[in-house]
Design a protein around this motif. Sequence first.
Motif, mmCIF file in Angstrom:
data_model
loop_
_atom_site.group_PDB
_atom_site.id
_atom_site.type_symbol
_atom_site.label_atom_id
_atom_site.label_comp_id
_atom_site.label_asym_id
_atom_site.label_seq_id
_atom_site.Cartn_x
_atom_site.Cartn_y
_atom_site.Cartn_z
ATOM 1 N N PHE A 173 12.438 31.005 2.803
ATOM 2 C CA PHE A 173 11.246 30.864 1.962
ATOM 3 C C PHE A 173 10.818 29.399 1.918
ATOM 4 N N LYS A 174 9.503 29.180 1.798
ATOM 5 C CA LYS A 174 8.965 27.821 1.847
ATOM 6 C C LYS A 174 8.200 27.417 0.585
ATOM 7 N N ASN A 175 7.770 28.403 -0.188
ATOM 8 C CA ASN A 175 6.916 28.121 -1.338
ATOM 9 C C ASN A 175 7.421 28.923 -2.535
ATOM 10 N N VAL A 176 8.090 28.238 -3.461
ATOM 11 C CA VAL A 176 8.800 28.908 -4.549
ATOM 12 C C VAL A 176 8.078 28.701 -5.881
ATOM 13 N N LEU A 177 7.876 29.809 -6.596
ATOM 14 C CA LEU A 177 7.354 29.744 -7.960
ATOM 15 C C LEU A 177 8.440 30.250 -8.898
ATOM 16 N N ILE A 178 8.792 29.443 -9.893
ATOM 17 C CA ILE A 178 9.766 29.847 -10.903
ATOM 18 C C ILE A 178 9.012 30.140 -12.198
ATOM 19 N N LEU A 179 9.094 31.370 -12.670
ATOM 20 C CA LEU A 179 8.536 31.735 -13.971
ATOM 21 C C LEU A 179 9.697 31.757 -14.959
ATOM 22 N N ALA A 180 9.701 30.793 -15.872
ATOM 23 C CA ALA A 180 10.823 30.633 -16.798
ATOM 24 C C ALA A 180 10.371 30.878 -18.229
ATOM 25 N N GLU A 181 11.159 31.661 -18.961
ATOM 26 C CA GLU A 181 10.821 31.915 -20.356
ATOM 27 C C GLU A 181 10.999 30.657 -21.200
ATOM 28 N N ASP A 182 10.315 30.624 -22.324
ATOM 29 C CA ASP A 182 10.286 29.441 -23.187
ATOM 30 C C ASP A 182 11.492 29.394 -24.133
ATOM 31 N N THR A 183 12.687 29.448 -23.547
ATOM 32 C CA THR A 183 13.934 29.401 -24.317
ATOM 33 C C THR A 183 14.916 28.468 -23.611
ATOM 34 N N ASP A 184 16.060 28.263 -24.238
ATOM 35 C CA ASP A 184 17.082 27.415 -23.617
ATOM 36 C C ASP A 184 17.510 27.981 -22.276
ATOM 37 N N TYR A 185 17.675 29.294 -22.200
ATOM 38 C CA TYR A 185 18.063 29.919 -20.945
ATOM 39 C C TYR A 185 17.016 29.679 -19.861
ATOM 40 N N GLY A 186 15.756 29.973 -20.167
ATOM 41 C CA GLY A 186 14.694 29.841 -19.179
ATOM 42 C C GLY A 186 14.510 28.419 -18.688
ATOM 43 N N MET A 187 14.488 27.482 -19.621
ATOM 44 C CA MET A 187 14.297 26.079 -19.261
ATOM 45 C C MET A 187 15.473 25.549 -18.448
ATOM 46 N N ASP A 188 16.684 25.932 -18.847
ATOM 47 C CA ASP A 188 17.870 25.497 -18.092
ATOM 48 C C ASP A 188 17.877 26.091 -16.690
ATOM 49 N N MET A 189 17.489 27.369 -16.590
ATOM 50 C CA MET A 189 17.498 28.032 -15.293
ATOM 51 C C MET A 189 16.506 27.369 -14.341
ATOM 52 N N ALA A 190 15.318 27.054 -14.835
ATOM 53 C CA ALA A 190 14.303 26.409 -13.999
ATOM 54 C C ALA A 190 14.776 25.037 -13.532
ATOM 55 N N LYS A 191 15.348 24.271 -14.449
ATOM 56 C CA LYS A 191 15.842 22.934 -14.116
ATOM 57 C C LYS A 191 16.988 23.006 -13.098
#
Length: 282
Positions: A173-191
């Motif tokens: 894959f070359k173009n990644v979109l991360i949709l992260a929920e507005d919680t500690d889990y989501g923000m940590d996962m995206a980071k």
Amino acid sequence: MCLKLTYIIVGVVLVIVIVAGVAAYYTLGVPKGEEVIKIGGVGPLSAPGASIQGVELKKGIEIAVEMVNKEGGIGGKKVKLIFEDTQGIPEKGTAAMEKLIMKDKVVAVVGEYHSSVFLAEIEVAHKYGIPIIDASAWSAKIREKHYKEVFATAPCTSLNAEHEARFIVNSGFKNVLILAEDTDYGMDMAKDLTNSLKRLGFKGKVVSEVVSRTAKDYSPTLLKYKGSPTPPDIIVIAVTPPGGFLIIKQAYEIGLIPDIALAYVGTHIHSLQRVRCCVGPP
């Protein structure tokens, strides 16, 4: 029996064993003359929490308690579970912990699914010196607290991010979109996923967008990327149910699937079968 419930039962049986040892260590926490050892359970059984997962978690703990009691309990005493619905709300988690510790007099607590809620709960556990065991909250912030009362048995976001990143790189894959929920889990996962991709030398594009965990309509966000000159070739969904399920359903309805791949972090076959019934033929 679904795969997720199997994992929960196996995991919680181990949790009960750990609680047995902890309960023995904290003998002063068991009132004299008490005929049962009371442990607390916490998790989302109703909206806006991920109630599907919460119900499975509660069933797993109940089965594990039943198994322990059939073997004679702990030190000849039966184990009694008192479970509180935290609804995926940190304040509810705090209130549940206060009740379980101060009113119900539990010697330990096990459970939770949402990281933000668990982070609130461990503050109460730390305050009173009551052991608490993490069943399925992933945020790295849990371990960073270094509270002696907290037993973090669930996988952390960095470990899951590493697996996701390797899948993305190895799949080309070359173009990644991360949709992260507005919680500690989501923000940590995206980071953590972004950092893992960098560490693996990923040369493509990575975009991270925060969405509400409790939203009902994600189509405006999805349509924005569908109409992009360079749409993502994979969308990583770090949104707990039911929000994550709605994203899959709405992505199908607006035509993003099958042109764009979806990767749902941490979900399981049993739950996706429910989504499949909504979004297309089996």
